[in-house]
Design a protein around this motif. Structure first.
Motif, PDB file in Angstrom:
ATOM      1  N   THR A 154      13.163 167.331  24.436  1.00 28.33           N
ATOM      2  CA  THR A 154      13.241 166.891  25.850  1.00 28.33           C
ATOM      3  C   THR A 154      12.155 165.861  26.121  1.00 28.33           C
ATOM      4  N   ASN A 155      12.572 164.743  26.718  1.00 30.17           N
ATOM      5  CA  ASN A 155      11.600 163.681  27.048  1.00 30.17           C
ATOM      6  C   ASN A 155      11.195 163.797  28.520  1.00 30.17           C
ATOM      7  N   MET A 156       9.970 164.204  28.721  1.00 28.26           N
ATOM      8  CA  MET A 156       9.412 164.297  30.077  1.00 28.26           C
ATOM      9  C   MET A 156       8.376 163.182  30.295  1.00 28.26           C
ATOM     10  N   SER A 157       8.618 162.058  29.643  1.00 28.74           N
ATOM     11  CA  SER A 157       7.700 160.911  29.729  1.00 28.74           C
ATOM     12  C   SER A 157       8.255 159.884  30.726  1.00 28.74           C
ATOM     13  N   ASN A 158       7.373 158.989  31.150  1.00 30.21           N
ATOM     14  CA  ASN A 158       7.839 157.872  31.994  1.00 30.21           C
ATOM     15  C   ASN A 158       8.173 156.650  31.148  1.00 30.21           C
TER      16      ASN A 158
END
Length: 593
Positions: free
Chosen positions: A227-231
């Protein structure tokens, strides 16, 4: 006679003025300021009349304070004056007074404010105001480049810092990729009693132990999710390879699982199905890019001391909405082969790694520095304009009072001139009216003198006629044509002309006759020959001849002559200046006394 005299006077005045209009009035009205020219028109001495006006007295009547308040001060600064003041201002000196650090500090605090945007737009409009100016193209190019960079990096305003936060799968005590080869389907047949019992997928030759989903064992491993929880976007690479497994061949298609060979099919799969098969000659790879999380998933907090930002996930954001990718292994075996002799099954090795696609902040900062540099340039230019205007107002203030006094003096002078012109017009009319009055008075005096002279001439003529009548009477007496005694009566009749009717003049005389007798008689003249009334007259006779000469004062200055020693009718000559100008002439001689 009254109106007759007035007509004669007017005629005389006209004749006099026609002959010499200036000289004829030389001894009359004052001609130093007003006179009549050769065309019969009034002329005035303009300078002479203005000399009579006291301008200082007029000036004292002006409300100077009110006039000063009416002055529009700003209008006093015409283009010429403003340009002269501008020449005194040095742009370089103004720029040198600006503190760049203060300017930058203000910029950092207000660069996103509406105030700065308004300042920026105003300066840009000034730079592009004149397309025909020499530096217009260069200014246009620089501004266009600025806007291009600004647009390209507009996202930085909402993304001041990169934030990387990737949630990776965690493998616990049980390896999700461990498997069992069951070509005969024993687990399915026994419901996996050996492993505690559970549901087993039917027709699955290779079984993975599942901790999720409907099966305890199935031909597919549990999903592992990244899961990508980056900006920022994140690149994910998943690799699967097989090691060991002597005597087991890997095939790249399920359709190849037949015959006597102990063959396996192993592939990486995602939610969409099989992606890549694993073979003996290499590894299976899946490459995907996980998009950056949406902007509303984060909040940015600025450190006021350092000016740096930190990013945090917004508390109210739904974490299930973050971009993610799930992968798994799918496998099967050739159930036609004899697997009893296989003691070393292949080992499935799966790995994954992620790499955030960070921004090139060196390039970004370089672009942002260009934007900042241009913004500060514009801001400094705006500050120079501000200082320029302040300096201009300061210079204007220095000369304002002088300009006001100069304008006030001009207005006062104009007002004095206006009042003087009004006073001139009034004096001019007044002097002309007085001149006219003087002319009228002189004309009346001339008419009166002429009347008197004419009356005297008439009287002189009457005296001459009386002398002639007396001589005739004396001659008659010597010839014995009359009766003489010491007292006698005589009657006579005379004609009167000049009136509407004729009246008989009657005279009576009585006297004592001697050689030097004196007699008195009455002589009358009717008023304009109308009524025959007779005033009294006195006369004296010489040598008893009875010849009496009398002048009687009747109406309108009439005079009569009587001749006769006794009762005699006397003929009278009347001369008058009225309507009737003819006297009585030719009375009958009376009887001898």
């Amino acid at each position: 006679m009254k109106y007759q005299w007035m007509g004669i006077s007017a005629l005389m005045l006209s004749l006099v003025l026609f002959v010499n209009p200036v000289l004829s009035l030389a001894e009359g009205p004052d001609e130093s300021l007003v006179w009549i020219n050769e065309d019969g028109e009034f002329e005035v001495d303009k300078e002479g009349i203005y000399a009579l006006i006291d301008e200082e007295e007029l000036r004292s009547t002006i409300d100077v304070d009110s006039m000063r308040e009416e002055i529009d001060v700003e209008s006093l600064f015409d283009e010429e004056i403003i340009n002269e003041l501008k020449e005194q201002i040095s742009i370089g000196e103004l720029a040198a007074t600006i503190d760049d650090s203060e300017l930058e500090s203000w910029y950092q605090d207000n660069k996103d404010s509406q105030e700065f945007k308004d300042i920026f737009d105003e300066i840009i409009d000034k730079r592009l105001a004149d397309p025909d100016s020499q530096g217009y193209e260069a200014a246009r190019s620089k501004i266009d480049n600025y806007y291009q960079i600004k647009e390209e990096y507009a996202w930085v305003e909402d993304h001041p810092v990169d934030y990387t936060n990737v949630m990776l799968p965690v493998v616990g005590a049980v390896n999700p990729f461990n498997y069992i080869v069951d070509p005969m389907g024993l687990l399915y047949a026994t419901d996996a009693v050996k492993y505690g019992g559970g549901r087993v997928e039917e027709n699955a030759g290779v079984l993975f132990r599942n901790l999720e989903g409907p099966y305890m064992f199935s031909g597919t491993s549990d999903n592992l999710t990244v899961t990508n929880m980056s900006n920022v976007p994140v690149s994910l690479t998943v690799r699967a390879r097989v090691t060991g497994g002597e005597g087991v061949e890997l095939v790249d298609s399920v359709s190849m699982l037949y015959g006597s060979k102990t063959t396996l099919f192993v592939a990486l799969a995602d939610e969409g199905g099989i992606r890549n098969a694993v073979t003996n000659y290499g590894e299976s790879v899946i490459n995907v890019v996980l998009d950056a999380a949406p902007d509303d998933a984060f909040v940015y907090i600025k450190d006021e001391e350092t000016g740096e930002y930190r990013c945090e996930i917004a508390e109210d954001y739904d974490r299930s909405s973050f971009p993610s990718f799930s992968f798994k292994l799918k496998a099967d075996c050739n159930d036609e082969a004899n697997w009893d002799a296989i003691t070393d099954l292949p080992y499935f090795e799966v790995s994954w790694n992620t790499e955030a696609e960070l921004n090139d902040w060196d390039s970004i900062n370089e672009a942002l520095d260009k934007i900042k540099e241009f913004d500060l340039e514009v801001l400094k230019e705006a500050k120079i304009y501000e200082l320029y205007d302040e300096k201009l107002e300061e210079l204007k203030e220095e000369i304002k009072d002088d300009l006001i006094e100069e304008e006030l003096k001009a207005r006062i002078d104009d007002k004095v001139k206006e009042l003087a012109d009004e006073e001139y017009d009034r004096l001019k009319e007044e002097l002309i009216e007085k001149y006219k009055e003087a002319l009228e008075l002189e004309a009346n005096e001339a008419a009166s003198n002429a009347s008197i002279e004419e009356a005297g001439a008439a009287a002189s003529s009457a005296s001459s006629e009386e002398a002639i009548d007396s001589a005739s009477l004396m001659s008659s007496e010597e010839d014995g044509s009359g009766n003489n005694d010491e007292s006698g009566n005589g009657t006579g009749a005379g004609d009167a002309s000049g009136g509407d009717t004729s009246a008989a003049n009657a005279g009576e005389g009585s006297g004592a006759g001697d050689a030097n007798g004196a007699g008195e008689g009455d002589n009358g003249a009717g008023d304009n020959g109308n009524d025959g009334s007779v005033p009294d007259g006195n006369g004296s006779g010489d040598d008893g001849s009875g010849g009496n000469e009398g002048a009687g004062g009747g109406d309108d200055g009439s005079a009569g002559d009587n001749a006769g020693g006794g009762d005699a009718g006397a003929g009278g000559d009347n001369a008058g200046g009225g309507d009737a100008g003819a006297g009585n002439d030719g009375g009958d001689t009376g009887n001898d006394g």
